[in-house]
Write an enzyme that holds these catalytic residues in place. Structure first.
Site, PDB file in Angstrom:
ATOM      1  N   THR A  25     -17.527  18.746 -19.738  1.00 37.95           N
ATOM      2  CA  THR A  25     -17.222  17.631 -18.846  1.00 37.95           C
ATOM      3  C   THR A  25     -18.498  16.878 -18.490  1.00 37.95           C
ATOM      4  O   THR A  25     -19.479  17.480 -18.053  1.00 37.95           O
ATOM      5  CB  THR A  25     -16.528  18.144 -17.574  1.00 37.95           C
ATOM      6  OG1 THR A  25     -15.253  18.680 -17.939  1.00 37.95           O
ATOM      7  CG2 THR A  25     -16.335  17.036 -16.558  1.00 37.95           C
ATOM      8  N   HIS A 178      -5.988  23.623 -22.917  1.00 42.98           N
ATOM      9  CA  HIS A 178      -6.907  24.280 -21.992  1.00 42.98           C
ATOM     10  C   HIS A 178      -6.099  25.260 -21.146  1.00 42.98           C
ATOM     11  O   HIS A 178      -5.486  24.900 -20.147  1.00 42.98           O
ATOM     12  CB  HIS A 178      -7.600  23.248 -21.114  1.00 42.98           C
ATOM     13  CG  HIS A 178      -8.824  23.746 -20.421  1.00 42.98           C
ATOM     14  ND1 HIS A 178      -9.129  25.088 -20.287  1.00 42.98           N
ATOM     15  CD2 HIS A 178      -9.856  23.088 -19.824  1.00 42.98           C
ATOM     16  CE1 HIS A 178     -10.274  25.218 -19.641  1.00 42.98           C
ATOM     17  NE2 HIS A 178     -10.737  24.020 -19.353  1.00 42.98           N
ATOM     18  N   GLY A 179      -6.116  26.528 -21.566  1.00 43.46           N
ATOM     19  CA  GLY A 179      -5.405  27.560 -20.832  1.00 43.46           C
ATOM     20  C   GLY A 179      -6.356  28.483 -20.087  1.00 43.46           C
ATOM     21  O   GLY A 179      -6.007  29.635 -19.819  1.00 43.46           O
ATOM     22  N   ASN A 181     -10.125  28.988 -17.346  1.00 45.81           N
ATOM     23  CA  ASN A 181     -11.008  28.524 -16.266  1.00 45.81           C
ATOM     24  C   ASN A 181     -10.302  28.104 -14.976  1.00 45.81           C
ATOM     25  O   ASN A 181     -10.781  27.245 -14.239  1.00 45.81           O
ATOM     26  CB  ASN A 181     -11.890  27.368 -16.757  1.00 45.81           C
ATOM     27  CG  ASN A 181     -12.914  27.826 -17.764  1.00 45.81           C
ATOM     28  OD1 ASN A 181     -13.059  29.019 -18.008  1.00 45.81           O
ATOM     29  ND2 ASN A 181     -13.626  26.891 -18.363  1.00 45.81           N
ATOM     30  N   TYR A 183      -7.433  26.504 -14.445  1.00 44.41           N
ATOM     31  CA  TYR A 183      -6.624  25.289 -14.400  1.00 44.41           C
ATOM     32  C   TYR A 183      -5.140  25.658 -14.533  1.00 44.41           C
ATOM     33  O   TYR A 183      -4.791  26.837 -14.515  1.00 44.41           O
ATOM     34  CB  TYR A 183      -7.124  24.300 -15.443  1.00 44.41           C
ATOM     35  CG  TYR A 183      -8.552  23.877 -15.158  1.00 44.41           C
ATOM     36  CD1 TYR A 183      -8.872  23.202 -13.972  1.00 44.41           C
ATOM     37  CD2 TYR A 183      -9.593  24.205 -16.020  1.00 44.41           C
ATOM     38  CE1 TYR A 183     -10.185  22.856 -13.677  1.00 44.41           C
ATOM     39  CE2 TYR A 183     -10.907  23.859 -15.729  1.00 44.41           C
ATOM     40  CZ  TYR A 183     -11.195  23.180 -14.550  1.00 44.41           C
ATOM     41  OH  TYR A 183     -12.493  22.852 -14.244  1.00 44.41           O
ATOM     42  N   ASN A 238     -13.053  28.735 -10.621  1.00 43.97           N
ATOM     43  CA  ASN A 238     -12.022  28.043  -9.843  1.00 43.97           C
ATOM     44  C   ASN A 238     -11.081  28.990  -9.128  1.00 43.97           C
ATOM     45  O   ASN A 238      -9.891  28.707  -8.960  1.00 43.97           O
ATOM     46  CB  ASN A 238     -11.256  27.051 -10.733  1.00 43.97           C
ATOM     47  CG  ASN A 238     -12.116  25.873 -11.144  1.00 43.97           C
ATOM     48  OD1 ASN A 238     -12.805  25.283 -10.310  1.00 43.97           O
ATOM     49  ND2 ASN A 238     -12.118  25.546 -12.421  1.00 43.97           N
TER      50      ASN A 238
END
Length: 367
Positions: A25, A178-179, A181, A183, A238
């Site tokens: 990012t 994106h599975g 971190n 999220y 997270n």
């Protein structure tokens, strides 16, 4: 024995080497639209066997940070097409990472200032990024609301639509869900953030349901051979955790095995931190073995803290791909530097998030 620089097949993708640029990012896409400098940035790094883009929101609801790109508007897709054209002109391969942040967001980033969404109404003890007076600023995430079960098919559809748009309109070679971190898909997987009592909570099978539904929908949209998925079994990123991650992720990879995926992308340990977490042990070799035994033929990609010696060892021991993150920020010619054992440029941490070309496209390559 294969080497880091040998070609490899990942589903439908024939890759020139086993070095992958991990998703990073950079917060340089105002209004969720990649700028022209993004085409330069990715094309500079096209010698990687595979480029994975920065995480890219599948919907406005899926956005969690200021100035990150999206895949849900015409201008966004047109901008990404300029990026993929630039990468392909350099002979590279590029996939886009499909992102829904779930609760890791802020009301200022959500449609009509609404609450972020989550499996359960539990605020993540983490921060996101807003732009304040032109400066990226870290702020606490907002309190989320729990998604109604009736909303989940719409999210699955958004994953499939974003994947189809990415390949058919924006020209990507494939997509990565994106599975990881902490999220949305990871929030549903892990019992620390998922306290639901319906068909999407409780048992391992229920908590994995949304991730598997989204993955199957993406495979239906663009084909398994163009689809990858990123997983992070034990990262605390997270504010996520699971009380027993080994059987959870063993179940997940066994269910993924028949889908004919291009690759499985595994973050080992804590994202951006230690590769082994003392109070969260995990057997990654057993996970890979479970995937293979269930018939999974996709490439196995490893990630987190890899340098050249560790990457060489991983490939020798049977891992197919090695993802490098921050080294690719400061070293557009990382593949050459690894091949020649050349020194690496240091990352300018002050320019990692937001800004223009400084710390983005101006890092020097070898002569």
């Amino acid at each position: 024995m294969p080497s880091l620089f040998d070609p490899v097949q990942a589903g439908d993708l024939r890759l020139a080497n086993r070095i992958v640029m991990a998703p990073l990012t950079r917060n340089r896409s105002p209004n969720a639209i990649p700028q022209d400098i993004a085409a330069t940035y990715y094309a500079q790094r096209a010698t990687a066997g595979l480029l994975i883009t920065e995480a890219t929101a599948i919907s406005h609801q899926g956005q969690g940070y200021a100035d990150v790109p999206g895949l849900y508007g015409t201008e966004q897709l047109d901008a990404w097409k300029r990026v993929t054209d630039a990468v392909h002109a350099k002979g590279g391969k590029i996939v886009v990472q499909l992102w829904h942040v779930g609760r890791v967001s802020h009301t200022e980033l959500q449609p009509d200032g609404g609450k972020p969404v989550a499996p359960s109404a539990i605020t993540a003890r983490t921060k996101t990024v807003l732009i304040k007076d032109g400066i990226p600023t870290f702020v606490e995430t907002s309190e989320p609301r729990a998604l109604d079960a009736e909303e989940l098919p719409g999210i699955v559809h958004a994953y499939a639509a974003a994947a189809r748009n990415a390949v058919e309109t924006a020209g990507f070679d494939g997509v990565e869900l994106h599975g990881a971190n902490g999220y949305l898909l990871d929030q549903f997987l892990k019992d620390g953030s998922n306290k639901r009592t319906d068909d999407y909570g409780g048992s391992i099978e229920n908590r994995a349901r949304l991730l598997l539904e989204a993955t199957r929908a993406v495979v239906d949209a663009v084909g398994g051979g163009r689809t990858g998925i990123r997983l992070s079994p034990v990262t605390p990123a997270n504010d996520v955790h699971d009380s027993d991650p080994q059987p959870l992720f063993t179940y997940v990879v066994k269910q993924l095995a028949p889908l004919g995926l291009a690759y499985i992308h595994i973050i080992e340990g804590a994202t951006g931190g230690p590769r082994e977490i003392e109070d969260r042990p995990f057997d990654y070799e057993a996970l890979k073995a479970a995937y293979r035994q269930a018939g999974g033929r996709g490439a196995w990609m490893v990630n987190n803290g890899y340098d050249k010696p560790l990457a060489d060892e991983a490939v020798k021991e049977g891992d197919d791909l090695v993802a490098f993150g921050k080294p690719f920020i400061a070293n557009p010619d990382l593949v050459r530097r690894l091949r020649e054992n050349a020194p690496l440029n240091a990352v300018d941490k002050a320019t990692m998030y937001g800004g223009d070309i400084k710390g983005y496209t101006d890092y020097p390559a070898l002569d």
